[in-house]
Write a protein that holds these residues in place. Structure first.
Motif: not given
Ligand SMILES: C[S@@+](CC[C@H](N)C(=O)[O-])C[C@H]1O[C@@H](n2cnc3c(N)ncnc32)[C@H](O)[C@@H]1O
Length: 194
Positions: A59-60, A66-69, A83-85
């Motif tokens: 989810r957004v 996630i982007n920071a890691w 984006e996958f909810n």
């Protein structure tokens, strides 16, 4: 301030999980991770599985972490979150031959788990593999008192709670449960094959 969130559980389980993924994902080329969460699993697993591409999703609201890691631990085969909810978005990626998901089924509502399992079964080719990690029940039985307490806590908070493997088998059809591996801390790794 870093947007990277931290999960102690991920730190604890990432090594036992990667040992299994090296076996079951050894011949795969493109893996979708459903519910990447903080992003910690992805940055640890992708460099250890250099023969395949690892595609994060969630989810957004989890994308910043996630982007920071990923920014801190980049890997050539590791891709930013899709984006996958489940229940909202369509299947997000073509030509996937593997799926990894950890600790998502007991957070989702049962209809979302049912949909996730059937989408995976429809999307994986013959020979495709799904590795699903987490705590589950077996014929309605908990594997530990701590899992029973965890389930009650989850349900009280509005989450779906632990899912029975018999339901997963039904929802995953025609995928078959190939392996059920006991993991530390009363978790299992379910290996599904199409
Ligand atoms: C307990 S966290 C687990 C995160 C990570 N996989 C881990 O093992 O630490 C549950 C994850 O499931 C995701 N999730 C819950 N419902 C979802 C849905 N309907 N579709 C996709 N992801 C969902 C949450 O956003 C969250 O990232």
């Amino acid at each position: 301030m870093s947007l990277a969130r931290f999960s102690q559980a991920c730190e604890n389980n990432k090594q036992p999980i990667i040992e299994q993924l090296k076996v079951y994902f050894s011949t795969l080329s493109k893996v979708l991770e459903i519910g990447s969460g903080t992003g910690q699993h992805a940055v640890y697993f992708a460099p250890e599985l250099a023969h395949l591409s690892w595609h994060t999703s969630d989810r957004v609201n989890n994308h910043d972490s996630i982007n920071a890691w990923l920014a801190q631990y980049p890997s050539a085969n590791l891709y930013p979150p899709l984006e996958f909810n489940v229940g909202v978005n369509p299947w997000p990626l073509n030509d996937v031959d593997g799926v990894f998901t950890a600790n998502t089924a007991h957070i989702m509502q049962p209809d979302e788990v049912e949909l996730m399992m059937s989408l995976v079964a429809q999307s994986l080719p013959s020979g495709g593999v799904m590795c699903q990690y987490g705590p589950f029940t077996f014929d309605g039985r908990f594997t530990s008192d701590s899992n029973r307490a965890f389930d009650a806590q989850l349900r009280a908070q509005g989450y779906g709670g632990l899912v029975d493997v018999s339901s997963l088998k039904k929802w995953a059809s025609p995928m078959k449960l190939a392996e059920c591996i006991d993991m530390p801390a009363n978790n299992q790794l379910l290996v599904w094959r199409n």
